[in-house]
Design an enzyme around this catalytic site. Sequence first.
Site: not given
Length: 438
Positions: A134, A334, A338
């Site tokens: 990410d 994080d 996600d």
Amino acid sequence: MTGATVNAGGRLLVRATRVGSDTRLARMARLVEDAQNGKARIQRLADRISGVFVPVVIALAVGTLGYWLGTGGGAGAAFTAAVAVLIIACPCALGLATPTALMVGTGRGAQLGILIKGPEVLESTRRVDTVVLDKTGTVTEGAMTLVGVHLADGEDETEVLRLAGALEHASEHPIARAVARGAAERVGELPAVEDFAGLEGLGVQGVVDGHAVLVGRPALLAEWSQHLPADLEEALTAAQAAGRTAVAVGWDGRARAVLTVADTVKPTSAEAIRRLRALGLRPVLLTGDNESVARSVAAEVGIDEVIAGVLPADKVDVVKRLQSEGRSVAMVGDGVNDAAALAQADLGLAMGTGTDAAIEASDLTLVRGDLRVAADAIRLSRRTLATIRGNLFWAFAYNVAALPLAALGLLNPMIAGAAMAFSSVFVVGNSLRLRGFR
């Protein structure tokens, strides 16, 4: 306030949001404890083999006793050989092979800020070949800054920042926080918001000082027939080409401005990508930002494959698609958005600086926000698994190799006992080598 803070003077009022077993430290301790108490798949295999191995050894000891008595070797020699078989085959080292390596490996991981949820995670780290990263908060700092305000003709910058900043102040998104913080710094106190609503992947809307305000992607404004004029379209394109994120602002039926924010890449991210590649992993950058922003960040850290413009709800679909292509996927993230992708991935790694939802859904938690720790986590997990395999191999090989010697009467029970103890010492010593992991 953080742990060990000392109030040197004055009165201090503290509100504890979590205490006892609910604190982050207690949760980390539980993760380590659960990992140390669990069993890896290879240990379960060893247990099944031991279930067959022990009866076979007992039968071999009885057979040895019968053979020596039947051939006239004497009761003393017969019992000596049979006892030697039982002693040398004692599977103490088998029982120590996995827990000692797990104990040392997970303990060393905790020292380095790596929390392994369970021994089955070790198996996953060996298989993964693709790592999905990410962007915001993982590869980049996740702390964006308002760097530009582009106004439509006749608009006032103070009014744009006041209304847009007030609306964004009600959102938790990193881009929204950057806009709100930048607006507050430039115009001071922000007004209250009514009827606030966050539109997933598009932006936010609400009422500020009687104005129906929209802040987000141009597509959000277009839904309300607030299309960007040519000058704002040009500013939006230029910002995206420069690797910045641009959001449109509109109210009362008109697009009023384009705000640009920038997120800096973490100084350790490029090195982390090199380390992940060295482990045989193929990095993929996943983000909801536009292609230009994503490509700019990817080029800076050395990532070739980019998947951009992904809505939060679609991240899990990206992981599924990669898995359907035959890849074994690790996911590093994080945020709350996600969590589903972390759970879907073959190996989920959550930044400890992120949300509780992401941490709960992951297999490995990286206490620090440094992406290099992700490479360390995979390397440590693989090293721990290799140590377990080595322990089990030598424990089995040692027993199997010494059994014929004991059955033939070539091994004194005293020597067999010492040798059996040495095998356990060897396994423990081999596991302790993990303490030197760097």
